[in-house]
Design a protein around this motif. Structure first.
Motif, mmCIF file in Angstrom:
data_model
loop_
_atom_site.group_PDB
_atom_site.id
_atom_site.type_symbol
_atom_site.label_atom_id
_atom_site.label_comp_id
_atom_site.label_asym_id
_atom_site.label_seq_id
_atom_site.Cartn_x
_atom_site.Cartn_y
_atom_site.Cartn_z
ATOM 1 N N VAL A 79 0.759 -1.051 -0.017
ATOM 2 C CA VAL A 79 -0.176 0.108 0.020
ATOM 3 C C VAL A 79 0.813 1.216 -0.120
ATOM 4 O O VAL A 79 0.632 2.232 -0.786
ATOM 5 N N ILE A 80 2.070 1.002 0.720
ATOM 6 C CA ILE A 80 2.645 2.548 0.974
ATOM 7 C C ILE A 80 3.678 2.765 -0.179
ATOM 8 O O ILE A 80 3.872 3.770 -0.678
ATOM 9 N N TYR A 122 3.010 5.122 -3.251
ATOM 10 C CA TYR A 122 3.142 6.294 -2.812
ATOM 11 C C TYR A 122 4.452 6.967 -2.336
ATOM 12 O O TYR A 122 4.658 8.218 -2.393
ATOM 13 N N SER A 144 -16.967 8.012 -7.876
ATOM 14 C CA SER A 144 -16.742 7.761 -6.667
ATOM 15 C C SER A 144 -18.156 7.559 -5.881
ATOM 16 O O SER A 144 -18.261 6.691 -5.206
ATOM 17 N N PRO A 161 -14.583 4.860 -3.469
ATOM 18 C CA PRO A 161 -13.177 5.542 -4.131
ATOM 19 C C PRO A 161 -12.855 4.790 -5.112
ATOM 20 O O PRO A 161 -12.310 3.587 -5.219
ATOM 21 N N ILE A 168 -9.737 6.143 -6.672
ATOM 22 C CA ILE A 168 -8.600 6.522 -6.729
ATOM 23 C C ILE A 168 -7.987 6.846 -5.172
ATOM 24 O O ILE A 168 -9.004 7.276 -4.546
ATOM 25 N N PRO A 169 -6.859 6.433 -4.615
ATOM 26 C CA PRO A 169 -6.656 7.235 -3.314
ATOM 27 C C PRO A 169 -6.563 8.465 -3.369
ATOM 28 O O PRO A 169 -6.083 9.222 -4.247
ATOM 29 N N PRO A 170 -6.744 8.657 -2.078
ATOM 30 C CA PRO A 170 -6.739 10.372 -1.635
ATOM 31 C C PRO A 170 -5.356 10.899 -1.979
ATOM 32 O O PRO A 170 -5.218 12.024 -2.494
ATOM 33 N N GLU A 171 -4.399 9.989 -1.604
ATOM 34 C CA GLU A 171 -3.083 10.683 -1.846
ATOM 35 C C GLU A 171 -2.812 10.924 -3.319
ATOM 36 O O GLU A 171 -2.118 12.104 -3.647
ATOM 37 N N LEU A 172 -3.244 10.080 -4.215
ATOM 38 C CA LEU A 172 -3.097 10.257 -5.634
ATOM 39 C C LEU A 172 -3.950 11.320 -6.125
ATOM 40 O O LEU A 172 -3.301 12.010 -6.990
ATOM 41 N N PHE A 173 -4.912 11.635 -5.546
ATOM 42 C CA PHE A 173 -5.865 12.701 -5.780
ATOM 43 C C PHE A 173 -5.110 13.988 -5.452
ATOM 44 O O PHE A 173 -4.922 14.953 -6.439
#
Length: 222
Positions: free
Chosen positions: A11-12, A15, A184, A189, A191-196
């Motif tokens: 997961v990490i 990113y 969404s 969801p 796409i992950p929030p971080e990617l957004f």
């Protein structure tokens, strides 16, 4: 425990890798492009001042002022790099270097084609004789006409480019945002929030910056 660690890493890591790739690409871009950017900036600064310098030089000679004094006015004027280069040339002449050699060295230091043509015309006139004021005045008039044509073409191109700029900087981010939100709401969801966040804080702003640089590079020079 190992399975849990693998899941966390899966997961990490994406990113972590993506920002590292962006940073690496940015560092390489700066490393290889910065010297060219500095050279192009210097050239751009000279080309912006060159038409005004040429016009003043022609005007001073037309008024009966000698070449040395006319160049001294350029050196004391607000012509940036050109003023600094003319100061060096004047010092060389004062210390005994002849005009032609000093002007040739000036041309080599500036190293811009249009400036070299101007200096070659000056040295040719000094060698063979002729009315230098009229020759430079003709060159100044030709450059003014060329600039008018180039700015007209630039304004025509700019209209099309601005449409593309508005499409990329406003419409695409807005449409993308609406599509992500709509999808969404239906699918959850996507796409992950971080990617957004990365998309809207890094990617789209970077595209806008590149477009601004491209538009800036289109500005006409003599």
């Amino acid at each position: 425990v190992l399975l849990f660690v693998n899941i966390i890493l899966a997961v990490i890591i994406p990113y972590i890798i993506l920002p590292l790739i962006i940073i690496e690409v940015s560092v390489l871009f700066i490393k290889y492009k910065l010297p060219d950017a500095r050279k192009n900036k210097r050239k751009s600064m000279i080309l912006k001042q060159l038409p005004f310098m040429l016009r003043q030089l022609a005007t001073q000679l037309k008024a009966g002022i000698g070449l040395f004094d006319a160049m001294a006015m350029i050196a004391d004027g607000n012509y940036g790099i050109l003023s600094d280069e003319f100061k060096i040339t004047l010092k060389q002449i004062q210390y005994g270097t002849n005009y032609i050699q000093a002007l040739d060295e000036l041309s080599k230091r500036v190293d811009i084609e249009i400036f070299t043509k101007i200096i070659n015309q000056i040295t040719r006139t000094l060698k063979n004789g002729g009315n230098l004021a009229d020759i430079l005045n003709t060159m100044a008039n030709e450059n003014s006409e060329n600039m008018k044509i180039k700015y007209k073409q630039y304004s025509q191109k700019l209209n099309s480019v601005m449409l593309i700029y508005m499409f990329i900087s406003v419409l695409i981010p807005t449409i993308t945002f609406i599509m992500i939100i709509a999808a969404s709401m239906i699918m959850g969801p996507i796409i992950p929030p971080e990617l957004f966040i990365l998309l809207y804080l890094v990617f789209f702003p970077l595209i806008v910056v590149l477009m601004v640089i491209f538009i800036k590079s289109m500005e006409p020079t003599i």
